[in-house]
Design a protein around this motif. Structure first.
Motif, mmCIF file in Angstrom:
data_model
loop_
_atom_site.group_PDB
_atom_site.id
_atom_site.type_symbol
_atom_site.label_atom_id
_atom_site.label_comp_id
_atom_site.label_asym_id
_atom_site.label_seq_id
_atom_site.Cartn_x
_atom_site.Cartn_y
_atom_site.Cartn_z
ATOM 1 N N LEU A 1 0.840 -1.205 0.000
ATOM 2 C CA LEU A 1 0.000 0.000 0.000
ATOM 3 C C LEU A 1 0.873 1.251 0.000
ATOM 4 N N PRO A 2 0.577 2.241 -0.876
ATOM 5 C CA PRO A 2 1.319 3.497 -0.791
ATOM 6 C C PRO A 2 0.999 4.179 0.546
ATOM 7 N N LYS A 3 1.987 4.828 1.117
ATOM 8 C CA LYS A 3 1.838 5.396 2.477
ATOM 9 C C LYS A 3 0.697 6.407 2.575
ATOM 10 N N ASP A 4 0.508 7.201 1.498
ATOM 11 C CA ASP A 4 -0.464 8.294 1.585
ATOM 12 C C ASP A 4 -1.872 7.898 1.110
ATOM 13 N N MET A 5 -2.084 6.645 0.785
ATOM 14 C CA MET A 5 -3.376 6.255 0.189
ATOM 15 C C MET A 5 -4.467 6.107 1.261
ATOM 16 N N ASP A 6 -5.671 6.585 0.919
ATOM 17 C CA ASP A 6 -6.818 6.363 1.810
ATOM 18 C C ASP A 6 -7.186 4.881 1.709
ATOM 19 N N ILE A 7 -7.116 4.170 2.818
ATOM 20 C CA ILE A 7 -7.303 2.709 2.768
ATOM 21 C C ILE A 7 -8.712 2.275 3.168
ATOM 22 N N ARG A 8 -9.601 3.259 3.354
ATOM 23 C CA ARG A 8 -10.970 2.871 3.734
ATOM 24 C C ARG A 8 -11.763 2.433 2.503
ATOM 25 N N ILE A 9 -12.558 1.394 2.668
ATOM 26 C CA ILE A 9 -13.465 1.026 1.575
ATOM 27 C C ILE A 9 -14.886 0.901 2.111
ATOM 28 N N ASN A 10 -15.831 1.084 1.204
ATOM 29 C CA ASN A 10 -17.232 1.021 1.607
ATOM 30 C C ASN A 10 -17.951 0.004 0.722
ATOM 31 N N ILE A 11 -18.536 -1.008 1.381
ATOM 32 C CA ILE A 11 -19.218 -2.069 0.617
ATOM 33 C C ILE A 11 -20.728 -2.070 0.887
ATOM 34 N N ASP A 12 -21.224 -0.956 1.438
ATOM 35 C CA ASP A 12 -22.639 -0.896 1.857
ATOM 36 C C ASP A 12 -23.608 -1.213 0.712
ATOM 37 N N ASP A 13 -23.282 -0.706 -0.493
ATOM 38 C CA ASP A 13 -24.216 -0.921 -1.620
ATOM 39 C C ASP A 13 -24.362 -2.407 -1.926
ATOM 40 N N ALA A 14 -23.228 -3.137 -1.878
ATOM 41 C CA ALA A 14 -23.306 -4.588 -2.161
ATOM 42 C C ALA A 14 -24.117 -5.285 -1.077
ATOM 43 N N LEU A 15 -23.909 -4.880 0.178
ATOM 44 C CA LEU A 15 -24.634 -5.533 1.278
ATOM 45 C C LEU A 15 -26.132 -5.203 1.231
ATOM 46 N N ALA A 16 -26.461 -4.057 0.618
ATOM 47 C CA ALA A 16 -27.882 -3.660 0.532
ATOM 48 C C ALA A 16 -28.574 -4.269 -0.697
ATOM 49 N N SER A 17 -27.807 -4.944 -1.543
ATOM 50 C CA SER A 17 -28.380 -5.517 -2.764
ATOM 51 C C SER A 17 -29.417 -6.593 -2.420
ATOM 52 N N PRO A 18 -30.526 -6.651 -3.190
ATOM 53 C CA PRO A 18 -31.532 -7.695 -2.922
ATOM 54 C C PRO A 18 -30.960 -9.110 -3.084
ATOM 55 N N GLU A 19 -29.840 -9.227 -3.803
ATOM 56 C CA GLU A 19 -29.232 -10.556 -3.994
ATOM 57 C C GLU A 19 -28.441 -10.998 -2.749
ATOM 58 N N PHE A 20 -28.059 -10.037 -1.897
ATOM 59 C CA PHE A 20 -27.172 -10.367 -0.789
ATOM 60 C C PHE A 20 -27.869 -11.315 0.197
#
Ligand code: GLY
Length: 455
Positions: A351-370
């Motif tokens: 990982l580059p030192k200055d990279m924002d490492i947060r990710i958001n998977i809320d849309d996938a978890l909200a999918s009717p297929e989930f």
């Protein structure tokens, strides 16, 4: 022999949320205990209890096992196996799914496996030789033409270099060998093979074998099989339990090689192998070839398996331990599966030192297929203040299961592309154009029509 309603405490060593998922789906599970090098949100949420410690140190496994007294342990990763974690647990009376250090040479030593196949006359070896130094090396590689250099140890799938892919001239290949010799390593040199690779995993109880379904992994980081080698960017399997470029006879032959390897391991060591036999195969013009063996489930392949397995996983583990796998039908859903890994933007680099490492998977978890046809499997991530943070490795994967490959790919792709953050994934895994490319590759090699209905 266990009582019908008996419940079991299971200890998992090493990373594998997919193993946890299979255990949690079992009606035979009591407590689920995890010894891991790090805690991802899956472990925190799903484990009855967990301990963070170096999983390669057998003493940590013994200490934790003495505390929780599991009925058995599952060793998920190659490094703890190579460090003798199964031996240490067996010594204190904890049965293991995962072989002893000696048997785990199947994965930890490329030359051990090549010699095993040769000695027991098991088909699948390419032309190969092991070298500790340069003596005879240049002559052998010239004899082979195109060749592959494999460090004779564990390299996380990233140490193998193939002429034409990772280096172009004989001299470059020899220079890589010299680099490995200077690190006190030995190398296995093999002829370069051309064909399509697939993974075929089997449960083995020391005598009996139960096969899983063939799966194709994707090792290169980027679409169209470009970019550096990785631990695996995703994988797919088909509803008919074949692959678009494989025949039923190919799969039968791979299963027979796995069985004979399990048998040969006993003849060679006097020890029964109890765990997963993962054959990495390539179907070539000259026939089926063994690329490598792993002594554990494949990653990402374990996620396809976890999403398709119908038989109770804890019951399978108990049958492996008791040596009664021949009495338990192991079954998988007749559906297709597609797995796509989400990885940091510059994976497999750090990982580059200055990279924002947060990710958001809320849309996938909200999918009717989930929770129906879509699952998420957590890997090398942390949860901090309610946010998911990446580490240097593969972050998490989405697996979709559906009646056709095209449908499963669509569901997995929608989920993967909805992730927000500095990430990427391979958009081509399981898509018709990539499948077509695989089939055409085989057709070119065989110059015969092998196309099957695949979607
Ligand atoms: N799928 C590659 C591995 O598990 O080593």
């Amino acid at each position: 022999m266990q009582a019908v309603n008996e419940k079991f405490d299971v200890m998992i060593i090493g990373k594998s949320f997919a193993l946890m998922t299979m255990c949690k789906a079992s009606t035979k599970l009591n407590g689920l205990y995890v010894l891991s090098d790090y805690a991802n949100p899956g472990i925190i949420k799903e484990a009855t209890n967990y301990k963070i410690a170096d999983t390669n140190n057998p003493e940590n496994a013994v200490e934790y096992a003495k505390l929780i007294r599991p009925h058995f342990a599952i060793i998920a990763s190659e490094d703890p196996l190579a460090h003798g974690v199964a031996d240490a647990l067996l010594n204190i009376g904890v049965p293991c799914i995962g072989p002893t250090q000696s048997l785990a040479r199947l994965e930890s030593s490329k030359s051990f496996t090549r010699q095993l196949l040769e000695k027991y006359d098991i088909p699948g070896n390419p032309a190969y030789r092991r070298f500790h130094d340069e003596n005879g090396l240049a002559e052998f590689v010239r004899e082979l033409g195109e060749f592959v250099v494999k460090p004779d140890g564990l390299t996380g799938g990233k140490g193998v270099r193939v002429m034409g892919d990772h280096f172009t001239t004989v001299e470059e290949g020899l220079a890589y060998c010299r680099e490995l010799f200077s690190q006190n390593g030995s190398v296995v040199i093999e002829e370069r093979l051309d064909g399509e690779e697939f993974s075929f995993q089997s449960f083995f109880d020391g005598k009996h074998i139960a096969h899983m379904v063939p799966i194709q992994d994707h090792k290169r980081a980027h679409n169209d099989d470009t970019g550096p080698n990785t631990g695996g960017m995703g994988s797919y399997s088909c509803a008919d339990h074949l692959l678009p470029f494989l025949t039923a006879d190919d799969v039968k032959a791979a299963g027979e090689i796995n069985r004979r390897v399990g048998e040969a391991l006993f003849l060679e060591t006097g020890e029964e192998y109890k765990g997963i036999l993962y054959g990495g195969f390539m179907i070539t013009k000259k026939g089926l070839r063994v690329i490598e063996y792993n002594a554990r489930f494949g990653d990402p392949e374990v996620m396809n398996i976890a999403s398709l397995l119908e038989t109770d996983f804890v019951a399978i583990c108990l049958a492996v331990i008791d040596g009664t796998l021949d009495r338990l039908p192991v079954e998988f859903r007749r559906q297709a599966s597609v797995c796509k890994y989400i990885v940091p933007r510059n994976y497999p680099e750090k990982l580059p030192k200055d990279m924002d490492i947060r990710i958001n998977i809320d849309d996938a978890l909200a999918s009717p297929e989930f929770g129906k046809r879509l699952r998420v499997y957590y890997s090398a991530i942390n949860e901090k203040d309610g946010a998911i943070e990446m580490t240097d490795s593969r972050s998490l994967a989405f697996v979709a299961v559906a009646d056709t490959l095209t449908e499963a790919e669509g569901i997995a792709e929608t989920a993967a592309s909805s992730v927000k953050g500095n990430v990427f994934h391979r958009t081509d895994i399981g898509t018709p154009p990539l499948i077509k490319k695989r089939v055409e590759h085989m057709e070119r090699l065989f110059e015969i029509e092998r196309r099957r209905q695949f979607a």
